[in-house]
Design a protein around this motif. Structure first.
Motif, PDB file in Angstrom:
ATOM      1  N   PHE A 135       0.818  -1.221   0.000  1.00 20.39           N
ATOM      2  CA  PHE A 135       0.000   0.000   0.000  1.00 20.39           C
ATOM      3  C   PHE A 135       0.848   1.264   0.000  1.00 20.39           C
ATOM      4  N   ASP A 136       2.009   1.193   0.639  1.00 21.64           N
ATOM      5  CA  ASP A 136       2.755   2.411   0.933  1.00 21.64           C
ATOM      6  C   ASP A 136       4.118   2.500   0.234  1.00 21.64           C
ATOM      7  N   CYS A 137       4.597   1.415  -0.359  1.00 21.49           N
ATOM      8  CA  CYS A 137       5.952   1.400  -0.918  1.00 21.49           C
ATOM      9  C   CYS A 137       5.968   1.251  -2.434  1.00 21.49           C
ATOM     10  N   GLY A 162      16.873  16.085  -3.623  1.00 20.52           N
ATOM     11  CA  GLY A 162      16.037  14.978  -4.048  1.00 20.52           C
ATOM     12  C   GLY A 162      15.542  15.072  -5.467  1.00 20.52           C
ATOM     13  N   ASN A 163      15.715  16.207  -6.126  1.00 19.57           N
ATOM     14  CA  ASN A 163      15.283  16.352  -7.508  1.00 19.57           C
ATOM     15  C   ASN A 163      16.310  15.756  -8.466  1.00 19.57           C
ATOM     16  N   ILE A 164      15.847  15.417  -9.661  1.00 14.46           N
ATOM     17  CA  ILE A 164      16.715  14.869 -10.702  1.00 14.46           C
ATOM     18  C   ILE A 164      17.092  15.992 -11.659  1.00 14.46           C
ATOM     19  N   SER A 165      18.349  16.060 -12.036  1.00  6.90           N
ATOM     20  CA  SER A 165      18.823  17.149 -12.895  1.00  6.90           C
ATOM     21  C   SER A 165      19.603  16.585 -14.072  1.00  6.90           C
ATOM     22  N   LEU A 166      19.605  17.335 -15.162  1.00  8.05           N
ATOM     23  CA  LEU A 166      20.326  16.956 -16.378  1.00  8.05           C
ATOM     24  C   LEU A 166      21.817  17.207 -16.193  1.00  8.05           C
ATOM     25  N   VAL A 167      22.623  16.195 -16.539  1.00  6.17           N
ATOM     26  CA  VAL A 167      24.070  16.295 -16.398  1.00  6.17           C
ATOM     27  C   VAL A 167      24.743  16.532 -17.747  1.00  6.17           C
ATOM     28  N   HIS A 168      24.297  15.807 -18.780  1.00  8.20           N
ATOM     29  CA  HIS A 168      24.950  15.897 -20.084  1.00  8.20           C
ATOM     30  C   HIS A 168      23.959  15.508 -21.168  1.00  8.20           C
ATOM     31  N   SER A 169      24.083  16.145 -22.320  1.00 10.11           N
ATOM     32  CA  SER A 169      23.262  15.820 -23.480  1.00 10.11           C
ATOM     33  C   SER A 169      24.158  15.732 -24.706  1.00 10.11           C
ATOM     34  N   CYS A 170      23.965  14.673 -25.483  1.00  3.39           N
ATOM     35  CA  CYS A 170      24.791  14.452 -26.672  1.00  3.39           C
ATOM     36  C   CYS A 170      23.882  14.189 -27.868  1.00  3.39           C
ATOM     37  N   SER A 171      24.023  14.986 -28.916  1.00  2.00           N
ATOM     38  CA  SER A 171      23.258  14.782 -30.141  1.00  2.00           C
ATOM     39  C   SER A 171      24.037  13.864 -31.076  1.00  2.00           C
ATOM     40  N   MET A 172      23.324  12.905 -31.672  1.00  2.00           N
ATOM     41  CA  MET A 172      23.950  11.966 -32.597  1.00  2.00           C
ATOM     42  C   MET A 172      23.672  12.315 -34.054  1.00  2.00           C
ATOM     43  N   ASP A 224       5.555   9.191 -25.334  1.00  2.00           N
ATOM     44  CA  ASP A 224       5.461   9.958 -26.578  1.00  2.00           C
ATOM     45  C   ASP A 224       5.095  11.412 -26.327  1.00  2.00           C
ATOM     46  N   ASP A 225       4.673  11.751 -25.118  1.00  2.00           N
ATOM     47  CA  ASP A 225       4.373  13.153 -24.822  1.00  2.00           C
ATOM     48  C   ASP A 225       5.639  13.966 -24.556  1.00  2.00           C
ATOM     49  N   SER A 226       6.812  13.362 -24.850  1.00  2.00           N
ATOM     50  CA  SER A 226       8.134  14.021 -24.762  1.00  2.00           C
ATOM     51  C   SER A 226       8.584  14.280 -23.334  1.00  2.00           C
ATOM     52  N   THR A 227       7.971  13.624 -22.376  1.00  2.00           N
ATOM     53  CA  THR A 227       8.350  13.843 -20.984  1.00  2.00           C
ATOM     54  C   THR A 227       8.870  12.561 -20.349  1.00  2.00           C
ATOM     55  N   ILE A 228       9.632  12.754 -19.286  1.00  2.00           N
ATOM     56  CA  ILE A 228      10.018  11.677 -18.370  1.00  2.00           C
ATOM     57  C   ILE A 228       9.410  12.022 -17.019  1.00  2.00           C
ATOM     58  N   LYS A 229       8.621  11.122 -16.475  1.00  2.00           N
ATOM     59  CA  LYS A 229       8.018  11.363 -15.172  1.00  2.00           C
ATOM     60  C   LYS A 229       8.744  10.561 -14.100  1.00  2.00           C
ATOM     61  N   VAL A 230       8.896  11.194 -12.956  1.00  2.00           N
ATOM     62  CA  VAL A 230       9.575  10.596 -11.811  1.00  2.00           C
ATOM     63  C   VAL A 230       8.521  10.239 -10.774  1.00  2.00           C
ATOM     64  N   TRP A 231       8.501   8.978 -10.372  1.00  2.00           N
ATOM     65  CA  TRP A 231       7.499   8.475  -9.435  1.00  2.00           C
ATOM     66  C   TRP A 231       8.199   7.962  -8.181  1.00  2.00           C
ATOM     67  N   ARG A 232       7.677   8.326  -7.019  1.00  2.00           N
ATOM     68  CA  ARG A 232       8.180   7.813  -5.751  1.00  2.00           C
ATOM     69  C   ARG A 232       7.026   7.252  -4.940  1.00  2.00           C
ATOM     70  N   SER A 233       7.350   6.466  -3.944  1.00  2.00           N
ATOM     71  CA  SER A 233       6.316   5.834  -3.129  1.00  2.00           C
ATOM     72  C   SER A 233       5.717   6.846  -2.161  1.00  2.00           C
ATOM     73  N   ARG A 237       6.249  11.177   2.003  1.00  2.00           N
ATOM     74  CA  ARG A 237       6.012  11.652   3.363  1.00  2.00           C
ATOM     75  C   ARG A 237       7.319  11.979   4.070  1.00  2.00           C
ATOM     76  N   LEU A 238       8.303  11.105   3.897  1.00  2.00           N
ATOM     77  CA  LEU A 238       9.588  11.345   4.549  1.00  2.00           C
ATOM     78  C   LEU A 238      10.249  12.613   4.023  1.00  2.00           C
ATOM     79  N   ALA A 239      10.086  12.863   2.718  1.00  2.00           N
ATOM     80  CA  ALA A 239      10.697  14.062   2.138  1.00  2.00           C
ATOM     81  C   ALA A 239       9.986  15.331   2.574  1.00  2.00           C
ATOM     82  N   GLN A 240       8.669  15.238   2.812  1.00  2.00           N
ATOM     83  CA  GLN A 240       7.894  16.419   3.184  1.00  2.00           C
ATOM     84  C   GLN A 240       7.871  16.668   4.683  1.00  2.00           C
TER      85      GLN A 240
END
Length: 611
Positions: free
Chosen positions: A75-77, A124-134, A562-571, A576-579
């Motif tokens: 339920f919680d994890c 706790g947030n995720i950030s972009l480190v490097h981007s490489c175009s091919m 396909d909506d061009s996004t990456i979503k980050v999901w946590r339990s 609760r612990l972060a807030q």
């Protein structure tokens, strides 16, 4: 009347058994008696089976401490709370991959970039480190990536745009120390994807047509870089050459390092996988290499055969989306069918089967069948999708890689064959009876999870280029790589809508306790591996192509769409612990208290001395 004499425990328990779990938890705050009764194991066993609708024949997770904690875990994890949306990609995001440590992940997209992200920021947030175009290497888009075992190199697979808008595949190896390109490897067809065999060697593919509907797939072992010591040593070696019939090809290669497994339970096998030692990455002071595994004439012929379809994917379910590249490799077949009748094609298939039986190296039964000497040994399997009845991938091919095949040293063409042996045999084949659209390994590499869309029961395939219609429901099969048999249970909750000739790959991922997958219904899904129940649906605005659990924390999940996004999901637990407000620490003044005690004791001693 005293409070303790109001209701006996047995009556309180009977009342709690008729309440939902939320009411039981609220009631437990009333008094100590009700709190004690609310933790009764019989109570939570009943609540567990009724709430999650699990058959009572399914036992409790063997690692669970209590029914109450098991209910709370499910339920919680579960990582089902959206905490961040990453919008740095400008087009559809196709694949996500975590490093083995979990400190970074990579993403591939139709915008032709591969991006690296940091998951260990203090906030706790995720950030972009490097981007490489091919695009500078004439790629159309990036489609897949994978970290090597020590997280020092990144394999990136993509679609290479050749002359006259033809498309083939290519694999790039990028150093994660300074983000330099180390090598490029040709990869045909491009839905082979490629994979790491070990820290320094990767597997790619090549395809050669030897008839109208008959081909052979060659799997190559490539060194990821060329250093001084390897100037006089092979950097490529042919692993296997496998015959394909009925327009089928080998796709989606994966490597499973199947270690000794004595416990048959799903959830007790994978703690050791995170203990692998990380070695220092190799020196990389050299120019990028292009490992071209065919002659120029072969390349031109195959590029003509691989004329790409339109590079458009839909934003709804009733228009054309970019297909998984199954048809793009068969312009040769389609053109041949215009000039050759079905009888001639059937004769070709029969001749190919006879030639295959005569000119295929006999399998070594000791590689698969257990023996007294090898029953407990570690094994490395090459896994891939293939077929024998039609072009759509409907079988899992399994080929064992022996220890002497895990390096490019030795003969260029690998193990010697006799003069009449053209092909290598498969060690084992598992038929899924449907179109395979995704595969993923459990963390311990014992279990293979397979997404497929089933064919109708009892269907007969008379034309290899007209496979049966496929179901909209996606079945998730579980294959035990120790016994090489499919577990007789299947998960079904997600859906896909595109027909056979437009099916595309939907990447899934497996953690210690959960398995997750994308779907075409604009959702990702999470199941529990032990109980086989769907626990969460993760909403996007379009098709979900890929999901990835953090290997360091299965309560962190990513989904790409396909909506061009990456979503980050946590339990919910992690949210609760972060807030929760941080409690100010109360430092214990050990020195001052010790001095105070000593001062008091000395004064007391002085007084006693005077008296």
């Amino acid at each position: 009347m005293e409070w303790g004499q109001v209701l006996p425990d047995s009556l309180v328990l009977e009342i709690f058994l008729r309440l939902p779990h939320e009411a039981v938890l609220r009631a437990s705050l009333t008094c100590r008696q009700w709190l004690a009764v609310s933790r009764d194991e019989f109570l939570w066993r009943a609540l567990f089976y009724s709430y999650y609708r699990i058959p009572r024949s399914v036992p409790r997770h063997p690692a669970a401490v209590s029914w109450y904690r098991e209910f709370k875990r499910l339920f919680d994890c579960i990582p089902c709370v959206e905490v961040q949306t990453l919008r740095e990609h400008s087009d559809q995001v196709l694949h996500l991959a975590f490093s083995h440590r979990g400190h970074r992940f990579s993403s591939c997209s139709k915008d032709c970039t591969v991006k690296l992200w940091d998951t260990e920021r203090p906030d706790g947030n995720i950030s972009l480190v490097h981007s490489c175009s091919m695009r500078q290497f004439n790629w159309g888009y990036t489609q897949f990536s994978q970290f090597n075992a020590d997280d020092s190199l990144l394999l990136v697979s993509g679609v290479y745009l050749g002359p006259q808008n033809t498309s083939a595949g290519e694999i790039a190896v990028i150093s994660l120390e300074n983000y330099t390109l180390l090598s490029r490897v040709r990869n045909k067809p491009y839905d082979v994807f490629g994979c790491w065999l070990n820290e320094t060697h990767l597997i790619s593919g090549n395809l050669h047509w030897i008839g109208n509907m008959t081909s052979c797939s060659v799997l190559w072992l490539n060194k990821a870089f060329q250093d001084i010591e390897s100037e006089n040593v092979n950097v490529v070696k042919r692993l296997f050459k496998i015959q394909n019939i009925n327009a089928s090809t080998i796709r989606t290669v994966m490597v499973a390092h199947c270690r000794r497994h004595d416990n048959p339970d799903l959830v007790l096998d994978y703690e050791a996988q995170s203990q692998a030692q990380r070695q220092k990455g190799p020196q990389k002071q050299h120019q990028p290499l292009l490992f071209d595994l065919g002659s120029e004439d072969e390349d031109e012929e195959e590029e003509k055969e691989e004329e790409s379809r339109k590079d458009v994917r839909c934003h709804s379910f009733n228009t054309a989306r970019l297909p998984q590249p199954i048809i793009s490799n068969f312009e040769h077949v389609i053109q041949s069918r215009k000039n050759i009748g079905p009888k001639e094609l059937a004769i070709e298939t029969k001749v190919a089967q006879i030639m295959g039986r005569v000119h295929t190296k006999a399998p070594d039964s000791s590689l698969i069948e257990p023996s007294e000497s090898s029953d407990g040994e570690d094994k490395t399997y090459l896994l891939f999708t293939t077929g024998s009845l039609t072009y759509s991938p409907h079988q899992i091919g399994i080929k064992r890689i022996k220890p002497d095949q895990m390096t490019t040293s030795g003969p260029v063409l690998g193990e010697e064959r006799s003069s009449y042996e053209f092909f290598d045999s498969l060690d084992h084949v598992i038929d899924i009876h449907g179109h395979i659209i995704g595969m993923g390994l459990s963390p311990d590499h014992r279990y293979l999870y397979v997404n497929s869309r089933a064919w109708p029961a009892g269907c007969v395939i008379s034309d290899p280029m007209s496979p049966p219609p496929i179901a909209e429901e996606i079945d998730l099969h579980v294959i035990d790589l120790k016994s090489l048999r499919e577990e007789r249970r299947s998960l079904r909750a997600h859906r896909a809508f595109t027909p056979n000739d437009e099916c595309f790959f939907i990447f899934l991922d497996v953690s210690r306790d959960f398995v997750a997958s994308g779907a075409e219904d604009k959702h990702g899904y999470i199941w529990d591996r032990h109980y086989n129940i769907c626990l969460a649906r993760l909403a996007h605005d379009d098709v979900v192509n890929s999901v990835a659990f953090s290997p360091a924390d299965q309560e962190l999940l990513l989904s790409a769409s396909d909506d061009s996004t990456i979503k980050v999901w946590r339990s919910p637990r992690m949210v609760r612990l972060a807030q929760a407000p941080s409690r100010p620490s109360k430092p214990r003044k050990l020195l001052s208290s010790w001095l105070c005690r000593n001062r008091n004791s000395s004064s007391v001693g002085t007084v006693n001395g005077k008296s």
